[in-house]
Design an enzyme around this catalytic site. Structure first.
Site, mmCIF file in Angstrom:
data_model
loop_
_atom_site.group_PDB
_atom_site.id
_atom_site.type_symbol
_atom_site.label_atom_id
_atom_site.label_comp_id
_atom_site.label_asym_id
_atom_site.label_seq_id
_atom_site.Cartn_x
_atom_site.Cartn_y
_atom_site.Cartn_z
ATOM 1 N N LYS A 110 -9.115 -2.272 -1.652
ATOM 2 C CA LYS A 110 -8.059 -1.316 -1.346
ATOM 3 C C LYS A 110 -8.581 -0.015 -0.734
ATOM 4 O O LYS A 110 -9.625 0.493 -1.106
ATOM 5 C CB LYS A 110 -7.268 -0.955 -2.616
ATOM 6 N N GLU B 201 1.027 9.699 0.678
ATOM 7 C CA GLU B 201 2.015 9.477 -0.389
ATOM 8 C C GLU B 201 2.285 10.764 -1.155
ATOM 9 O O GLU B 201 3.428 11.064 -1.520
ATOM 10 C CB GLU B 201 1.513 8.402 -1.356
ATOM 11 N N HIS C 112 16.077 1.643 13.221
ATOM 12 C CA HIS C 112 16.303 0.860 11.979
ATOM 13 C C HIS C 112 15.005 0.203 11.495
ATOM 14 O O HIS C 112 15.060 -0.803 10.817
ATOM 15 C CB HIS C 112 17.365 -0.229 12.178
ATOM 16 N N SER D 181 -9.156 1.842 -5.053
ATOM 17 C CA SER D 181 -8.537 1.404 -6.295
ATOM 18 C C SER D 181 -9.633 1.089 -7.297
ATOM 19 O O SER D 181 -10.689 0.573 -6.931
ATOM 20 C CB SER D 181 -7.690 0.154 -6.035
#
Ligand code: ARG
Length: 463
Positions: free
Chosen positions: A288, A295, A161, A282
């Site tokens: 970043k 992704e 979980h 970024s």
């Protein structure tokens, strides 16, 4: 050529050519040009067989086979002029062959049809992509095995979980993906074995009256045998669906690993650092470092699932044998195969380059009462409690630790004995994460010794 505006290949019974919209919906040359190498390989095998059977003269067959090589080099060299009026790769190749060698080109299509031709081409193409997927999977497994070897005994939290469950080892976690990929490879091998029958010679749908040798073309093209039923041979696209199912399951596995990398590389987890080579920055936030490849893998996988649904929809309810619907079989499979191979390569790069943070893994492993099960097991083993009672006592200790902002090993012996008098000093041995993982030596368990055995098994397995 009966009429200058009607189709050169089939225009005999037509008085005029097709409407521009008819041509646009009918043409597949925009994408099936990718089948050129397979189309030419199949045609060369067919011509050789026709000559061996006395159906073509050796002279014509030689001219055809040589001419086809010229066509192939023109296509590969980028000088070939593809024509939508010639619909597809099969007719584009044949028309160019006629320009190169003259009338002998017209004899190539003896005892075959575009129906068995395209089925053969597409099988050859899909078979190659199975081999490519197998190589890609193996490379990713190697990268995962190297990670597993390096961190065979690094302790990390195991989750259920996405909540801390029990400590596991980094090596064990990496090997879980090696297992998944092993099943993926076996699915691609199965698909390859099943698809390795040759449709060529089934002709339009009924076979042919020419004395062809289907065994010869099958074996020249590396197939195990010819397809046994001509109707099935031209109308079967199971091989592409088998490929897409194997690809979908493999892609699903990649998406799970991708998701873990996204989570693990976050500032909150810091379990892994991705390399500069496999992350991006970024344009506005200078700090970043984004896991874009992970992704994108997570997202691109949808294209592969989509391709599988699309081809199932194309094939659903089609009567035997060939229907033009089946021309819609290719584009999605091409895209799925490209997506899978790029995703496998990107994942391999990320995994090979990533640096796991052993300290962060270890610190996280100790949080969240991850050794509560070890405590309950200790009460069963050392104090003779029934497991349910041990579970309850441990639950009380977890509640106490949580209330007072501590972890289980921080509780004093006196506090523990208040909950259950049978607890002794020895319990602290099992509350440490290293002891916890080292004790899990049951077959398939997370102990470092098991991890090393499994790495050996994968490294020495016969493929
Ligand atoms: N371009 C066609 C396809 O991909 C080739 C087969 C055409 N057969 C036919 N009977 N029109 O399906």
């Amino acid at each position: 050529m009966s009429d200058s505006t009607s189709n050169a290949m089939w225009g005999g019974r037509f008085a005029g050519g097709p409407d521009a919209i008819m041509e646009a919906i009918n043409a597949s040359i925009g994408y099936d040009r990718r089948l050129a190498p397979q189309d030419i390989e199949g045609s060369r095998a067919h011509a050789a067989m026709l000559a061996a059977q006395g159906i073509l003269t050796d002279k014509d067959a030689d001219a055809i086979r040589e001419g086809l090589l010229t066509v192939l080099s023109e296509i590969e060299g980028g000088t070939f002029d593809f024509s939508p009026a010639l619909e597809d790769i099969h007719m584009n190749v044949e028309a160019r062959l006629r320009e190169l060698i003259g009338d002998a080109a017209g004899r190539l299509h003896t005892a075959r049809s575009r129906n068995d031709q395209v089925a053969t081409d597409f099988r050859l193409w899909t078979r190659e992509r199975c081999d490519e997927a197998l190589a890609g999977i193996e490379a990713l497994q190697e990268a995962l095995l190297a990670q597993a070897e390096q961190g065979a005994d690094w302790v990390m939290p195991g989750f259920t979980h996405l909540q801390t469950a029990q400590p596991v080892t980094w090596g064990h976690h990496m090997l879980a993906y090696v297992e998944m990929l092993g099943r993926d490879a076996s699915r691609f091998r199965d698909a390859r074995t099943r698809m390795n029958e040759c449709p060529l010679g089934a002709a339009a749908l009924a076979g042919t009256s020419f004395p062809i040798d289907r065994e010869a073309t099958a074996s020249a093209l590396g197939f195990d045998r010819p397809c046994a039923n001509s109707l099935d041979a031209v109308s079967d696209r199971d091989f592409a669906l088998d490929y897409l199912s194997a690809a979908s399951i493999c892609a699903m596995h990649l998406s799970r690993l991708a998701e873990e990398l996204v989570i693990w590389s976050s500032a909150q987890f810091r379990f892994v650092a991705l390399s500069d080579r496999f992350s991006t920055g970024s344009s506005i936030m200078p700090q970043k470092k984004n896991p874009d490849a992970a992704e994108l893998i997570r997202a691109k996988i949808g294209r592969i699932f989509g391709a599988q649904s699309a081809l199932l929809m194309v094939m659903k309810g089609l009567p035997l044998a060939y229907s033009k619907d089946m021309q819609e079989d290719k584009e999605q499979v091409f895209d799925a195969a490209d997506t899978l191979s790029l995703s496998l390569a990107a994942m391999t790069g990320m995994v090979a380059d990533m640096a796991a943070n052993a300290d962060a893994l270890r610190a996280a492993a100790g949080h969240g009462f991850s050794t509560a099960t070890d405590l309950a097991d200790w009460l069963v083993r050392e104090a003779g409690l029934p497991f349910r009672e041990a579970h309850h006592a441990t639950g009380s200790l977890v509640a106490l630790a949580e209330r007072t902002g501590r972890d289980l090993p921080d509780l004093t012996l006196a506090e523990m004995r208040q909950v259950n008098g049978a607890i002794t000093e020895g319990v602290y041995d099992v509350l440490g994460v290293d002891n916890s993982v080292a004790s899990r030596t049951s077959y398939g368990g997370t102990a470092p010794a098991n991890v090393r055995d499994q790495i050996d098994r994968w490294r020495t397995r016969s493929r």
